[in-house]
Design a protein around this motif. Sequence first.
Motif, PDB file in Angstrom:
ATOM      1  N   SER A 180       8.513 -15.929   8.356  1.00 21.62           N
ATOM      2  CA  SER A 180       7.578 -15.618   9.436  1.00 21.62           C
ATOM      3  C   SER A 180       7.710 -14.167   9.865  1.00 21.62           C
ATOM      4  O   SER A 180       6.698 -13.472  10.073  1.00 21.62           O
ATOM      5  N   VAL A 181       8.935 -13.694  10.004  1.00 22.53           N
ATOM      6  CA  VAL A 181       9.143 -12.309  10.426  1.00 22.53           C
ATOM      7  C   VAL A 181       8.599 -11.349   9.371  1.00 22.53           C
ATOM      8  O   VAL A 181       7.973 -10.324   9.701  1.00 22.53           O
ATOM      9  N   VAL A 182       8.809 -11.660   8.104  1.00 21.93           N
ATOM     10  CA  VAL A 182       8.301 -10.808   7.026  1.00 21.93           C
ATOM     11  C   VAL A 182       6.776 -10.755   7.064  1.00 21.93           C
ATOM     12  O   VAL A 182       6.164  -9.675   6.946  1.00 21.93           O
ATOM     13  N   VAL A 183       6.129 -11.905   7.247  1.00 24.50           N
ATOM     14  CA  VAL A 183       4.662 -11.955   7.273  1.00 24.50           C
ATOM     15  C   VAL A 183       4.118 -11.138   8.442  1.00 24.50           C
ATOM     16  O   VAL A 183       3.141 -10.386   8.295  1.00 24.50           O
ATOM     17  N   VAL A 184       4.742 -11.254   9.603  1.00 24.50           N
ATOM     18  CA  VAL A 184       4.300 -10.492  10.772  1.00 24.50           C
ATOM     19  C   VAL A 184       4.387  -8.996  10.496  1.00 24.50           C
ATOM     20  O   VAL A 184       3.463  -8.229  10.815  1.00 24.50           O
ATOM     21  N   GLN A 185       5.474  -8.560   9.885  1.00 21.00           N
ATOM     22  CA  GLN A 185       5.641  -7.143   9.602  1.00 21.00           C
ATOM     23  C   GLN A 185       4.691  -6.670   8.498  1.00 21.00           C
ATOM     24  O   GLN A 185       4.191  -5.537   8.543  1.00 21.00           O
ATOM     25  N   VAL A 186       4.433  -7.514   7.512  1.00 17.25           N
ATOM     26  CA  VAL A 186       3.503  -7.148   6.439  1.00 17.25           C
ATOM     27  C   VAL A 186       2.106  -6.915   7.008  1.00 17.25           C
ATOM     28  O   VAL A 186       1.459  -5.896   6.718  1.00 17.25           O
ATOM     29  N   PHE A 187       1.626  -7.839   7.832  1.00 18.82           N
ATOM     30  CA  PHE A 187       0.290  -7.691   8.408  1.00 18.82           C
ATOM     31  C   PHE A 187       0.211  -6.485   9.338  1.00 18.82           C
ATOM     32  O   PHE A 187      -0.858  -5.904   9.510  1.00 18.82           O
ATOM     33  N   LYS A 188       1.332  -6.105   9.925  1.00 13.17           N
ATOM     34  CA  LYS A 188       1.335  -4.962  10.847  1.00 13.17           C
ATOM     35  C   LYS A 188       1.143  -3.642  10.114  1.00 13.17           C
ATOM     36  O   LYS A 188       0.386  -2.768  10.574  1.00 13.17           O
ATOM     37  N   ASN A 189       1.799  -3.457   8.972  1.00 12.40           N
ATOM     38  CA  ASN A 189       1.827  -2.139   8.339  1.00 12.40           C
ATOM     39  C   ASN A 189       1.147  -2.075   6.982  1.00 12.40           C
ATOM     40  O   ASN A 189       1.194  -1.025   6.339  1.00 12.40           O
ATOM     41  N   VAL A 190       0.559  -3.185   6.516  1.00 18.25           N
ATOM     42  CA  VAL A 190      -0.065  -3.138   5.200  1.00 18.25           C
ATOM     43  C   VAL A 190      -1.233  -2.163   5.166  1.00 18.25           C
ATOM     44  O   VAL A 190      -1.533  -1.569   4.114  1.00 18.25           O
ATOM     45  N   GLY A 191      -1.887  -1.940   6.294  1.00 18.93           N
ATOM     46  CA  GLY A 191      -3.031  -1.035   6.327  1.00 18.93           C
ATOM     47  C   GLY A 191      -2.666   0.402   6.022  1.00 18.93           C
ATOM     48  O   GLY A 191      -3.462   1.134   5.421  1.00 18.93           O
ATOM     49  N   LEU A 192      -1.454   0.816   6.403  1.00 19.71           N
ATOM     50  CA  LEU A 192      -1.033   2.199   6.142  1.00 19.71           C
ATOM     51  C   LEU A 192      -0.896   2.446   4.647  1.00 19.71           C
ATOM     52  O   LEU A 192      -1.430   3.425   4.110  1.00 19.71           O
ATOM     53  N   ASN A 193      -0.180   1.561   3.955  1.00 18.00           N
ATOM     54  CA  ASN A 193      -0.037   1.715   2.510  1.00 18.00           C
ATOM     55  C   ASN A 193      -1.374   1.538   1.799  1.00 18.00           C
ATOM     56  O   ASN A 193      -1.629   2.173   0.771  1.00 18.00           O
ATOM     57  N   MET A 194      -2.234   0.683   2.361  1.00 20.74           N
ATOM     58  CA  MET A 194      -3.556   0.495   1.768  1.00 20.74           C
ATOM     59  C   MET A 194      -4.348   1.799   1.774  1.00 20.74           C
ATOM     60  O   MET A 194      -4.996   2.156   0.775  1.00 20.74           O
ATOM     61  N   VAL A 195      -4.299   2.527   2.882  1.00 19.04           N
ATOM     62  CA  VAL A 195      -5.021   3.799   2.975  1.00 19.04           C
ATOM     63  C   VAL A 195      -4.445   4.815   1.996  1.00 19.04           C
ATOM     64  O   VAL A 195      -5.194   5.565   1.345  1.00 19.04           O
ATOM     65  N   LEU A 196      -3.126   4.845   1.859  1.00 17.24           N
ATOM     66  CA  LEU A 196      -2.506   5.768   0.896  1.00 17.24           C
ATOM     67  C   LEU A 196      -2.922   5.430  -0.532  1.00 17.24           C
ATOM     68  O   LEU A 196      -3.231   6.329  -1.330  1.00 17.24           O
ATOM     69  N   PHE A 197      -2.944   4.144  -0.860  1.00 17.07           N
ATOM     70  CA  PHE A 197      -3.384   3.736  -2.196  1.00 17.07           C
ATOM     71  C   PHE A 197      -4.867   4.047  -2.412  1.00 17.07           C
ATOM     72  O   PHE A 197      -5.276   4.438  -3.513  1.00 17.07           O
ATOM     73  N   LEU A 198      -5.675   3.854  -1.378  1.00 15.05           N
ATOM     74  CA  LEU A 198      -7.103   4.172  -1.486  1.00 15.05           C
ATOM     75  C   LEU A 198      -7.319   5.644  -1.818  1.00 15.05           C
ATOM     76  O   LEU A 198      -8.146   6.001  -2.671  1.00 15.05           O
ATOM     77  N   ALA A 199      -6.582   6.502  -1.131  1.00 22.49           N
ATOM     78  CA  ALA A 199      -6.705   7.935  -1.400  1.00 22.49           C
ATOM     79  C   ALA A 199      -6.299   8.262  -2.829  1.00 22.49           C
ATOM     80  O   ALA A 199      -6.934   9.088  -3.496  1.00 22.49           O
ATOM     81  N   ALA A 200      -5.257   7.599  -3.318  1.00 26.56           N
ATOM     82  CA  ALA A 200      -4.820   7.836  -4.694  1.00 26.56           C
ATOM     83  C   ALA A 200      -5.843   7.309  -5.703  1.00 26.56           C
ATOM     84  O   ALA A 200      -6.137   7.968  -6.712  1.00 26.56           O
ATOM     85  N   LEU A 201      -6.401   6.136  -5.432  1.00 25.51           N
ATOM     86  CA  LEU A 201      -7.384   5.556  -6.350  1.00 25.51           C
ATOM     87  C   LEU A 201      -8.635   6.409  -6.451  1.00 25.51           C
ATOM     88  O   LEU A 201      -9.242   6.534  -7.524  1.00 25.51           O
ATOM     89  N   GLN A 202      -9.046   7.007  -5.348  1.00 29.56           N
ATOM     90  CA  GLN A 202     -10.254   7.828  -5.367  1.00 29.56           C
ATOM     91  C   GLN A 202     -10.048   9.152  -6.093  1.00 29.56           C
ATOM     92  O   GLN A 202     -11.010   9.859  -6.387  1.00 29.56           O
ATOM     93  N   GLY A 203      -8.790   9.462  -6.379  1.00 33.99           N
ATOM     94  CA  GLY A 203      -8.501  10.672  -7.146  1.00 33.99           C
ATOM     95  C   GLY A 203      -8.402  10.446  -8.638  1.00 33.99           C
ATOM     96  O   GLY A 203      -8.209  11.400  -9.402  1.00 33.99           O
ATOM     97  N   VAL A 204      -8.527   9.197  -9.091  1.00 34.22           N
ATOM     98  CA  VAL A 204      -8.482   8.894 -10.525  1.00 34.22           C
ATOM     99  C   VAL A 204      -9.846   9.218 -11.133  1.00 34.22           C
ATOM    100  O   VAL A 204     -10.872   8.715 -10.662  1.00 34.22           O
ATOM    101  N   PRO A 205      -9.920  10.036 -12.168  1.00 37.24           N
ATOM    102  CA  PRO A 205     -11.216  10.405 -12.767  1.00 37.24           C
ATOM    103  C   PRO A 205     -11.949   9.187 -13.326  1.00 37.24           C
ATOM    104  O   PRO A 205     -11.375   8.369 -14.056  1.00 37.24           O
ATOM    105  N   ALA A 206     -13.208   9.069 -12.983  1.00 39.94           N
ATOM    106  CA  ALA A 206     -14.010   7.942 -13.471  1.00 39.94           C
ATOM    107  C   ALA A 206     -14.229   8.024 -14.978  1.00 39.94           C
ATOM    108  O   ALA A 206     -14.466   6.998 -15.629  1.00 39.94           O
TER     109      ALA A 206
END
Length: 315
Positions: A180-206
């Motif tokens: 339960s504690v792990v799930v609470v913490q995952v939902f709290k901060n997953v958005g930060l890593n998601m934004v970092l991954f999004l920025a990296a994905l948008q830099g991959v040449p199509a």
Amino acid sequence: MSQTDTTVGGVEAPPTRDRSRPYWTSRRRDQLAGYLFIAPQLLGSAVFVILPLILVVWYSLHEWNVLAGTFDFVGTENYAALAEDTNLGSVLRATGLFSVGLVVFNLGLALLLAVLLNQKLRGTILFRTLFFSPVVVSLVAWTIVWGFLLQDNGGVNGLLDTIGVDGPNWLRGEGTAMFSVVVVQVFKNVGLNMVLFLAALQGVPAELYEAAEVDGASRLRQFWRITVPLISPTILLTSIITVVGSLQVFAQIAVLTQGGPGTSTTVLVYYLYQQAFQFHHFGYGATLSIVLFGIVLALTVLQWQMRKRWVHHES
């Protein structure tokens, strides 16, 4: 006066400095500006990082009883007490479980969400905002709300009851409290890593994906052969941030479980807090903080050294 060479008694005198040249040259002014710019950071690091580390090492060599007003030098006794601490093994085990669970679920879910939200679909901006919004919410407020939701008669069990499932007391069961504690913490901060991954994905040449499709590569093969190698520097960054953050968790444990049931969720930072501020063993608490520092440093260096094996462009 220009620089000239003179001789006195056949001995050559040192050249004199050109006094017409100003001392504050452009080079010296640039150097001074550079030092002034880095001075606040250096001062902050010295006061809030280096000095506390030195004091922690000094305190670990003493037994400091604030209530009795004593501060006695005990040498390495606090370090020897680590081997005799029967709770330390379970504390390190709980710390490892929390860290592994958080890193695996956080990075995995963040990468999955980033890949899904990187598609050109309607409503992706709304979903990006929804997933990132918990990051800016107060940590204590977020944890308190989840504490109510995870109670025996809370909202989570209420939803399960609607489909005929009798949910457990999530925060009081030894098998569910850590999850339960792990799930609470995952939902709290997953958005930060998601934004970092999004920025990296948008830099991959199509063009790379287009070439892979021409060669007949599947979507899964494209992900492992193109996406992962090219965003591997971001994966390294997020893994280091997540690992260090997982080892420093405190508020979630203090609010949700207080380390229970038993010591099943007593991670190292919370155990340090108990020893220093509840039991007033400040010397032993300082020793535990050095153990924590050593673990964080070792894992960070290990990840940094392993980057040469899997991070793209590293050699």
